[in-house]
Design a protein around this motif. Structure first.
Motif, PDB file in Angstrom:
ATOM      1  N   ARG A 112      44.560   1.053  86.461  1.00  0.00           N
ATOM      2  CA  ARG A 112      43.662   1.819  85.605  1.00  0.00           C
ATOM      3  C   ARG A 112      42.440   0.996  85.232  1.00  0.00           C
ATOM      4  O   ARG A 112      41.468   1.508  84.689  1.00  0.00           O
ATOM      5  CB  ARG A 112      44.394   2.230  84.317  1.00  0.00           C
ATOM      6  N   SER A 133      41.866   7.326  88.410  1.00  0.00           N
ATOM      7  CA  SER A 133      40.885   7.938  87.517  1.00  0.00           C
ATOM      8  C   SER A 133      40.581   9.347  87.996  1.00  0.00           C
ATOM      9  O   SER A 133      40.707   9.659  89.190  1.00  0.00           O
ATOM     10  CB  SER A 133      39.599   7.102  87.489  1.00  0.00           C
ATOM     11  N   PRO A 143      45.191  10.664  89.143  1.00  0.00           N
ATOM     12  CA  PRO A 143      46.563  10.292  88.758  1.00  0.00           C
ATOM     13  C   PRO A 143      47.624  11.310  89.151  1.00  0.00           C
ATOM     14  O   PRO A 143      48.793  10.958  89.285  1.00  0.00           O
ATOM     15  CB  PRO A 143      46.464  10.135  87.235  1.00  0.00           C
ATOM     16  N   ALA A 168      49.789   0.412  86.457  1.00  0.00           N
ATOM     17  CA  ALA A 168      49.356   1.589  85.694  1.00  0.00           C
ATOM     18  C   ALA A 168      50.429   2.666  85.651  1.00  0.00           C
ATOM     19  O   ALA A 168      50.120   3.852  85.610  1.00  0.00           O
ATOM     20  CB  ALA A 168      48.075   2.146  86.306  1.00  0.00           C
ATOM     21  N   TYR A 171      50.172   5.166  82.776  1.00  0.00           N
ATOM     22  CA  TYR A 171      49.126   6.181  82.945  1.00  0.00           C
ATOM     23  C   TYR A 171      49.604   7.288  83.880  1.00  0.00           C
ATOM     24  O   TYR A 171      49.340   8.471  83.650  1.00  0.00           O
ATOM     25  CB  TYR A 171      47.867   5.513  83.491  1.00  0.00           C
TER      26      TYR A 171
END
Length: 236
Positions: A112, A133, A143, A168, A171
């Motif tokens: 991320r 992103s 994502p 990440a 996320y």
């Protein structure tokens, strides 16, 4: 003196009998009564702890063992293996990733963090960075597009057989659901296993519930505790 075997007379100083050839035993050499000081060279009584003349101790200190440096250590990350680093911020994971880079392994980062910041932190030769992103740019993966992410990893491992570093996962979980992301982790784990790659996964344990963390731990070969004193700011 008479020969012990044939009793013939042996001349003084002879080392064997002139008649039967019996070899006389050589008397053991006596230990020297005086030796040279290791510092000044003065002859001193053998066995002295120190030299009476200069006071130097007569026992040589063993050569100190050279401390093994980080670069001397055997590589921690083994081929066809997966590792989960549990830490608030991915400091230890980045350190392991850098060691793998220095060992000459190819590398791909899924993160991320903005790619330019990753390159500034790691340096070294160029390597692919997939930025998670929703901003549509080159080398950016949305994502929710886990299929594209899995395909990118598969293509990389077919070329490089290097290290996949994912920092990440939290996320990805917030944009999908945990089980979907777990299946992605399983897919990457299997890909690195068959392609002699390495999967390095960093996770903040407090971001997942204990059951989710346990499921993640079961999918890797080794769980590595990170630094508990990580800085609050991750630089993202």
């Amino acid at each position: 003196m008479p020969c012990p075997r044939c009793r013939a007379e042996i001349p003084p100083g002879a080392d064997k009998c002139p008649v039967c050839g019996f070899v006389l035993s050589t008397p053991a050499t006596a230990a020297p009564s005086r030796v040279a000081c290791i510092a000044c060279g003065e002859l001193i009584p053998a066995g002295s702890a120190e030299c009476p003349s200069c006071g130097a101790p007569q026992t040589r200190a063993p050569a100190p063992n050279r401390a093994a440096s980080e670069d001397d250590a055997p590589p921690l990350l083994k081929d066809s293996s997966s590792y989960l680093v549990e830490e608030p911020v991915p400091d230890e994971a980045y350190r392991l990733f850098e060691i793998a880079q220095k060992a000459g392994k190819g590398a791909m980062v899924i993160t991320r963090t903005f790619p330019q910041k990753v390159r500034e932190r790691l340096g070294g030769p160029p390597f692919p960075i997939l930025w998670l992103s929703n901003v549509g740019k080159e080398d950016t993966v949305r994502p929710k597009d886990l299929e594209k992410l899995s395909l990118a990893v598969e293509q990389f491992l077919a070329r490089e057989k290097g290290v996949i570093f994912l920092d990440a996962i939290e996320y990805l979980v917030t944009n999908n659901n945990f089980l979907t992301v777990l299946r992605l982790v399983q897919s990457i784990r299997d890909q690195v296993a068959i392609n002699n790659g390495v999967f390095l996964l960093s996770v903040n344990p407090s971001a997942l519930d204990p059951h989710q963390l346990t499921l993640l731990e079961k999918e890797v070969d080794r769980v590595i505790p990170g630094s508990s004193g990580g800085s609050a700011a991750s630089g993202r």
